[in-house]
Enzyme design. Structure first.
Site, PDB file in Angstrom:
ATOM      1  N   HIS A  19       0.783  -1.052   0.098  1.00  0.00           N
ATOM      2  CA  HIS A  19      -0.004  -0.008  -0.062  1.00  0.00           C
ATOM      3  C   HIS A  19       1.110   1.255   0.035  1.00  0.00           C
ATOM      4  O   HIS A  19       2.053   1.092   0.636  1.00  0.00           O
ATOM      5  CB  HIS A  19      -0.844  -0.122   1.226  1.00  0.00           C
ATOM      6  N   ASP A  53       3.243  -4.460   7.811  1.00  0.00           N
ATOM      7  CA  ASP A  53       1.847  -3.716   7.797  1.00  0.00           C
ATOM      8  C   ASP A  53       0.829  -4.779   7.867  1.00  0.00           C
ATOM      9  O   ASP A  53       0.437  -5.749   7.015  1.00  0.00           O
ATOM     10  CB  ASP A  53       1.706  -3.047   6.503  1.00  0.00           C
ATOM     11  N   GLN A 105      -4.565  -5.358   7.187  1.00  0.00           N
ATOM     12  CA  GLN A 105      -5.304  -6.641   6.599  1.00  0.00           C
ATOM     13  C   GLN A 105      -5.372  -7.764   7.175  1.00  0.00           C
ATOM     14  O   GLN A 105      -6.427  -8.662   6.894  1.00  0.00           O
ATOM     15  CB  GLN A 105      -5.339  -6.812   5.121  1.00  0.00           C
ATOM     16  N   LYS A 163     -10.934  -1.058   9.952  1.00  0.00           N
ATOM     17  CA  LYS A 163     -11.090  -2.187   9.119  1.00  0.00           C
ATOM     18  C   LYS A 163     -11.342  -3.527   9.975  1.00  0.00           C
ATOM     19  O   LYS A 163     -11.558  -4.573   9.409  1.00  0.00           O
ATOM     20  CB  LYS A 163      -9.544  -2.508   8.563  1.00  0.00           C
ATOM     21  N   CYS A 196      -4.621   2.301  -3.813  1.00  0.00           N
ATOM     22  CA  CYS A 196      -3.474   2.816  -3.252  1.00  0.00           C
ATOM     23  C   CYS A 196      -2.220   2.013  -3.183  1.00  0.00           C
ATOM     24  O   CYS A 196      -1.467   1.866  -2.474  1.00  0.00           O
ATOM     25  CB  CYS A 196      -3.577   3.088  -1.642  1.00  0.00           C
TER      26      CYS A 196
END
Length: 429
Positions: free
Chosen positions: A144, A221, A224, A247, A387
């Site tokens: 991202h 990261d 998700q 999220k 993104c």
């Protein structure tokens, strides 16, 4: 259905009908059709428990934290720090003080990057965080933008070099040149745990081991992954992770940086101001211990309360069950999508080593047109470059349509998606 291994013993089924009743927005219609929300990778919907927790706080407990001895101030501080404790438990953090609240994943990643910049400029900064010409930062092509741009800026400002892992044709991280990429010159490796566009779940052990061999830091990261599968920072064996509340059934405006306590304790602050100080004189300031050092000013208090409620909600569902629900949905969706003429899936085409996020391109039809037809059918899908423009460039497309699943997604909604895509094909020939 695509091949998927049997559900492990002890992992419960999700009662999706009961779960859907917890989300008020799912009862509405869009363009006269039942809402089919397939954009949870962008932002998830919020259960009533989260909405009520935030409303109750605003109505009964609203005050600033760590600044007063009155009743409301104490209640607010207790709620805020209680949310931190819930997050620490949710991700298996050894200490609650290793959980830093930020406004989102982007800010959490920037916090580490800017701390490294500050350490590089300071005399006597910890050498693990100091960068200069000859040093290297390693990311991946599937990131991202929030895990690309901060490192580009850091390298430009310090003279360090940015390098990256590539992506295979199957949408997997290309680790074939791991030893050439991660070397004694590497200061930090920062990459995505689960891709927001490909759905790929990246392996961690081999990269982390290589980073330890050369003395590099590792950041994941987890925007998700934390919302969709069990994540335990002790098992990951990395130094930092970042994720965001909106999220994972929580509100916007709240995110998390987890970092090893020993590292946080030597990192320079990201922002200066109230609440992050030890002492202040007109000549010099000293700084509080983490996590307060990295939470300058009035924090997102009500948002933290909402995140704590979201953690409670997901914990009660059992993250193993969440993971398997999405795995089974993905196994159902992939072959269904393959039946749509001219549709090309971008990323792994099997439900192994991937999450419930599927991007695709329809030959001869712009994703914006796909999105408009789907919306006319009540189906909410994301279109654009997500993104992640380097991923689109890697696969030779200007943009993609993405659908992403969550705890409230059903097979009937996937059928509605496929019907919408078949209508799109008819409309645009």
């Amino acid at each position: 259905m695509s091949a998927v291994s049997a559900r492990p013993e002890g992992v419960p089924d999700l009662d999706v009908d009961k779960i859907r009743a917890d989300f008020p927005i799912l009862s509405r219609q869009v363009n006269g059709k039942p809402l089919v929300y397939l954009d949870s990778g962008n932002t998830s919907q919020k259960p009533r428990a989260v909405i009520d927790a935030m409303s109750s706080f605003a109505e009964q407990h609203n005050a600033n934290i760590a600044r007063a001895v009155h009743t409301l101030g104490t209640e607010s501080t207790t709620a805020y720090e209680g949310a931190r404790a819930k997050v620490a438990s949710f991700i298996g953090a050894p200490s609650v003080d290793e959980v830093v609240f930020a406004k989102n994943s982007t800010e959490a990643i920037n916090l580490v990057a800017y701390s490294m910049l500050a350490a590089s400029l300071e005399r006597g900064g910890d050498p693990r965080f100091k960068l200069g010409p000859g040093d290297e930062v390693v990311i991946s092509e599937m990131e991202h933008h929030s895990n690309i741009v901060p490192w580009q800026l850091l390298c430009e400002r310090t003279g360090a070099t940015l390098k990256w892992f590539g992506i295979t044709d199957a949408g997997r991280l290309d680790e074939s040149n791991l030893e050439e990429l991660v070397t004694e010159r590497t200061k930090i490796v920062s990459y995505v745990h689960m891709s927001n566009i490909l759905g790929t779940v990246n392996p961690v052990a081999r990269i982390s081991q290589r980073a330890r061999e050369v003395g590099a830091l590792v950041m994941l990261d987890c925007s998700q992954s934390v919302p969709h599968l069990p994540v335990n920072v002790a098992d990951l064996g990395v130094d930092f992770i970042a994720f965001t509340g909106h999220k994972m059934c929580g509100p916007t405006g709240i995110g998390v940086l987890w970092g090893k306590g020993e590292l946080l304790s030597v990192m320079p602050p990201f922002l200066g101001g109230g609440s992050m100080i030890g002492t202040v004189t007109m000549e010099k300031s000293t700084f509080a211990a983490p996590p307060a050092r990295f939470e300058a000013g009035t924090p997102p208090i009500i948002e933290a309360v909402g995140l704590g409620a979201a953690v409670d909600y997901l914990s009660n569902l059992d993250m193993r069950a969440v993971q398997w629900h999405e795995k089974e949905l993905t196994a159902y969706a992939l072959p269904k999508l393959e039946t749509v003429p001219g549709l090309r899936i971008i990323g792994p085409r099997v439900p192994v080593g991937r999450g419930g996020c599927i991007s695709f391109h329809m030959e001869g039809i712009h994703p914006h047109d796909v999105g408009q037809v789907l919306d006319s059918e009540g189906v909410q899908a994301r279109v654009g470059h997500h993104c992640a423009k380097p991923v689109c460039a890697r696969f030779g497309i200007p943009a993609a349509t993405r659908v992403s699943f969550y705890v409230y997604t059903t097979q009937d909604e996937i059928d509605a998606l496929v019907a919408g895509l078949e209508k799109t094909r008819k409309v645009f020939g």
